[in-house]
Scaffold this motif. Sequence first.
Motif, mmCIF file in Angstrom:
data_model
loop_
_atom_site.group_PDB
_atom_site.id
_atom_site.type_symbol
_atom_site.label_atom_id
_atom_site.label_comp_id
_atom_site.label_asym_id
_atom_site.label_seq_id
_atom_site.Cartn_x
_atom_site.Cartn_y
_atom_site.Cartn_z
ATOM 1 N N TYR A 272 0.430 -1.709 5.634
ATOM 2 C CA TYR A 272 1.637 -0.947 5.969
ATOM 3 C C TYR A 272 1.997 -0.974 7.445
ATOM 4 N N ASP A 273 1.041 -1.307 8.322
ATOM 5 C CA ASP A 273 1.336 -1.281 9.747
ATOM 6 C C ASP A 273 1.853 -2.617 10.265
ATOM 7 N N GLN A 274 2.129 -3.565 9.360
ATOM 8 C CA GLN A 274 2.699 -4.836 9.751
ATOM 9 C C GLN A 274 4.215 -4.805 9.550
ATOM 10 N N ASP A 275 4.962 -5.616 10.336
ATOM 11 C CA ASP A 275 6.424 -5.611 10.299
ATOM 12 C C ASP A 275 6.940 -6.415 9.109
ATOM 13 N N CYS A 276 7.860 -5.791 8.333
ATOM 14 C CA CYS A 276 8.452 -6.466 7.155
ATOM 15 C C CYS A 276 9.978 -6.525 7.251
ATOM 16 N N SER A 277 10.540 -6.297 8.408
ATOM 17 C CA SER A 277 11.992 -6.275 8.563
ATOM 18 C C SER A 277 12.612 -7.593 8.127
ATOM 19 N N GLY A 278 13.752 -7.486 7.424
ATOM 20 C CA GLY A 278 14.479 -8.671 6.976
ATOM 21 C C GLY A 278 13.925 -9.318 5.732
ATOM 22 N N GLU A 279 12.885 -8.731 5.130
ATOM 23 C CA GLU A 279 12.243 -9.340 3.959
ATOM 24 C C GLU A 279 12.576 -8.578 2.679
ATOM 25 N N ASN A 280 12.332 -9.241 1.556
ATOM 26 C CA ASN A 280 12.329 -8.592 0.246
ATOM 27 C C ASN A 280 10.880 -8.245 -0.063
ATOM 28 N N ILE A 281 10.581 -6.958 -0.181
ATOM 29 C CA ILE A 281 9.180 -6.548 -0.310
ATOM 30 C C ILE A 281 8.965 -5.655 -1.521
ATOM 31 N N LEU A 282 7.717 -5.512 -1.907
ATOM 32 C CA LEU A 282 7.296 -4.537 -2.919
ATOM 33 C C LEU A 282 6.200 -3.693 -2.308
ATOM 34 N N ILE A 283 6.367 -2.369 -2.364
ATOM 35 C CA ILE A 283 5.300 -1.454 -1.923
ATOM 36 C C ILE A 283 4.400 -1.213 -3.117
ATOM 37 N N TYR A 284 3.171 -1.709 -3.026
ATOM 38 C CA TYR A 284 2.282 -1.753 -4.188
ATOM 39 C C TYR A 284 1.697 -0.386 -4.531
ATOM 40 N N ASP A 285 1.131 0.281 -3.527
ATOM 41 C CA ASP A 285 0.423 1.534 -3.807
ATOM 42 C C ASP A 285 1.027 2.677 -3.001
ATOM 43 N N ARG A 286 0.507 3.863 -3.251
ATOM 44 C CA ARG A 286 1.030 5.038 -2.563
ATOM 45 C C ARG A 286 0.092 5.438 -1.429
ATOM 46 N N PRO A 287 0.661 5.971 -0.345
ATOM 47 C CA PRO A 287 -0.198 6.435 0.754
ATOM 48 C C PRO A 287 -0.861 7.769 0.398
ATOM 49 N N HIS A 288 -1.920 8.109 1.127
ATOM 50 C CA HIS A 288 -2.522 9.436 0.953
ATOM 51 C C HIS A 288 -1.830 10.479 1.814
ATOM 52 N N ASP A 289 -1.044 10.007 2.762
ATOM 53 C CA ASP A 289 -0.360 10.907 3.689
ATOM 54 C C ASP A 289 1.112 10.499 3.739
ATOM 55 N N ILE A 290 2.002 11.435 3.461
ATOM 56 C CA ILE A 290 3.440 11.123 3.405
ATOM 57 C C ILE A 290 3.967 10.655 4.754
ATOM 58 N N GLU A 291 3.305 11.056 5.853
ATOM 59 C CA GLU A 291 3.745 10.638 7.177
ATOM 60 C C GLU A 291 3.656 9.132 7.349
ATOM 61 N N LEU A 292 2.673 8.510 6.702
ATOM 62 C CA LEU A 292 2.556 7.057 6.788
ATOM 63 C C LEU A 292 3.770 6.372 6.162
ATOM 64 N N PHE A 293 4.258 6.923 5.046
ATOM 65 C CA PHE A 293 5.425 6.342 4.383
ATOM 66 C C PHE A 293 6.681 6.568 5.229
ATOM 67 N N LYS A 294 6.804 7.766 5.810
ATOM 68 C CA LYS A 294 7.943 8.046 6.688
ATOM 69 C C LYS A 294 8.007 7.016 7.813
ATOM 70 N N ASN A 295 6.874 6.790 8.459
ATOM 71 C CA ASN A 295 6.853 5.862 9.587
ATOM 72 C C ASN A 295 7.203 4.446 9.144
ATOM 73 N N PHE A 296 6.772 4.081 7.935
ATOM 74 C CA PHE A 296 7.049 2.729 7.443
ATOM 75 C C PHE A 296 8.547 2.518 7.258
ATOM 76 N N ILE A 297 9.250 3.484 6.610
ATOM 77 C CA ILE A 297 10.689 3.280 6.351
ATOM 78 C C ILE A 297 11.520 3.478 7.618
ATOM 79 N N LYS A 298 10.954 4.148 8.623
ATOM 80 C CA LYS A 298 11.656 4.273 9.901
ATOM 81 C C LYS A 298 11.701 2.948 10.645
ATOM 82 N N LYS A 299 10.663 2.106 10.465
ATOM 83 C CA LYS A 299 10.498 0.913 11.284
ATOM 84 C C LYS A 299 10.899 -0.385 10.593
#
Length: 769
Positions: free
Chosen positions: A615-642
């Motif tokens: 999740y800490d790698q850059d995926c901008s401009g790609e078609n992606i699938l998020i496979y699993d769920r985080p244990h902390d919602i803040e991690l998901f927030k940061n991912f969709i922000k970036k």
Amino acid sequence: MVSKNWIKRKELSPNEIDDFSKKHKYNKILSELLLERDLTDEPKLEEFLNADISRLQDPFGLHDMDKALEIIDEAVETNSKIAIYGDYDADGVTSTSIMKLTLKKLGIDPIFYIPDRFKDGYGPNLDVYKFLAEQNIDLLITVDNGVSGKDEIKYLKDQGIKVIVTDHHDLPKELPEADAIVHPTIPGAEYVCPYLSGAGVAFKIADALLGDDALELIDLAAIGTVADSVPLLGENRVIVTEGLKRMSQNNHVGLSELIKKCKLKINNMSEEDIGFKLAPRINALGRLANASSGVELLTTGDASFAKEIVDETEEINKERQGIVSKVYDDAQSQVEEQKDNGVLVLSGKDWHQGILGIVASRVVEQTHKPTLVLQLDGDSGIYKGSGRSPEGFNLFTALDNYRDMFVAFGGHAQACGFSVEESKLNELTEKLQSETSKQDFDVNGSVDEVFDLELNISDLDFDLIKTISNLAPFGMGNPKPVIKLKNVGLNQIQSIGKDGTHLKVKVTANNHQVDAIGFGMYQKAKNLPTNICDVYGELGVNEWAGRKNLQLMIDDFEVSAEGQKMAQLKSIYLDYRNKRIAPSILDKFDSVVFFNKTYYEVVKRHDAKAKLVMYDQDCSGENILIYDRPHDIELFKNFIKKNKTKHTALYFHTDLNSRYFTPDMDKMKMFLKYLYTHQNIEENDMQMVADYLKIQKSDIDFYLKVFFELDFVKIVNGFVEKANASKQRELTESPTYLKRLKRNDVEKILIESDLGSLLSWMSEYDCHS
């Protein structure tokens, strides 16, 4: 459909509303509505909110009222022959009926004449006046017309016939030489209520002649007042308010029969019942037949005769509805052909002359363009037409520039009637196209509309309807308050009506909903990119099978700012949460994103062709699938922000068999108390404790771990004992408890919510919007 720009009627600060509310002891909603209408001082408020019969004005305040009474009194004393000359619309029919019933109460049985729309036209007609003169009348009383009949009235005066004009229309440059002109806007004698209808003026004559007995006629005056769209202010409010109340007294058997046919409740009539039920039926008589039967209906005392007329009226009204629909549909091809024109000129050979104005009004509503609708008389080669225009464009001025092209022409800013030779129609159409630019009228611009209240669905209840009803009756000059509901959902969209063009929908937000109807709005709702909208409408009550429910009559809806975000996110995020993901599907994405190293390693062993990333790698401009769920919602927030991805599929896989649970404080206290009050409990005895306390073993294990971390208990030689905690501890100080709460947030937000709710939450953080 015309684009509308909605603005608040008046911007008010909370302090202004609060101060007004405290001063006058009104609730805040009523206070806001009154302030918006500039009803701030005590006399205005009192007059507006208490429109009872004590506020009827002195009828002798009207110009020439004293003269009119002298002439009528003399005619009664000498048993003179009186004729009433009316008009073919609902205001004219009720005016004529009021005058006829008034004279009958004085012992005179007058004759009356309602002009035929097709033979006689509108207003004074010399041929008809000659006919009436041949009937040896001594006095003519005009109602709802006459002020423009200078030449026609001169003819009667030359024959020795007295004339009383009672009218409310715009004054000509030169008044007729009648014996009396009873009119509310005569210069120098302006009446306190200058916007009386024709029926209102007739009622004031009755008031002057009959006193309190005239109140038996105020229900007819209410119909004319509402039907003629005069401002419902001042004395007009009294006439309509009192008239609606007195309909239940059944003073007019014909009116009672008409109310019954319309399936209305005579004890609970509203101005909307008049405007949408009674008036259209009375008007239909003058559009397709002769409106004289309307006067017979409203003045007869014979119930069986009244029922015959009502049945005939109903058939004529149905015929009128069918004709209007057909002509309107026929005109649509011409509307499309003239879509680049500023002024629409629509014509047909077989269109019925009586409904041209209605069709013109509908096209104006549809297009926001000035519209002329014409019917060709094949014998004379002359088009007869009606024109309507939106606010902001003066149709009278536009047509008056080409007056020499018309056979006949008249009207006012928003409505005109005219005749034009067939050979001149194309030239007229071409010339009119320059008129919109002359008046700086933007035919392609949005229409400014006004709303009164911005509320939540939870604010809508029967108490709110009661509050709003303090401002009734509603109409011209006092519109029914429009409510704005912001960022609400349009759900369960259905098409209704014979042609399926009308909308039935549930408007929803935060577990609240209200039923709503939108006329002609189904297609617009069906084509929405998202169902999150700002909705504008009037609140009412729908009664069905004895049950009353709130119902919103929708004026408009538009995708809200939140809805626009949602529409964008729906085009980016795909819901894969309930799908089974085969390895081959993963290969269709540029990258597969993981929040947990364990799942990353498992999928990696399957030799997936897609790029696997954390999740800490850059995926901008790609078609992606998020496979699993985080244990902390803040991690998901940061991912969709970036990560500004092209498309993102949300899978959120987990191996957990059950959902994350919310710790139960009562059970935790029960378990801790048990541990404190029992000795020799081994760590391995927890299944027995769980069974005894009727708590799941997995919960017991979780609670026990939290208690250890907070120093509530300790393990001594394999036994659970009370620890000597030195300070008060919060549950969130336990890493295990805090982790569980974070997992619960993940479960609640990412898994349990529907896609719309999830995207609404994401919109606050997502970098796409």
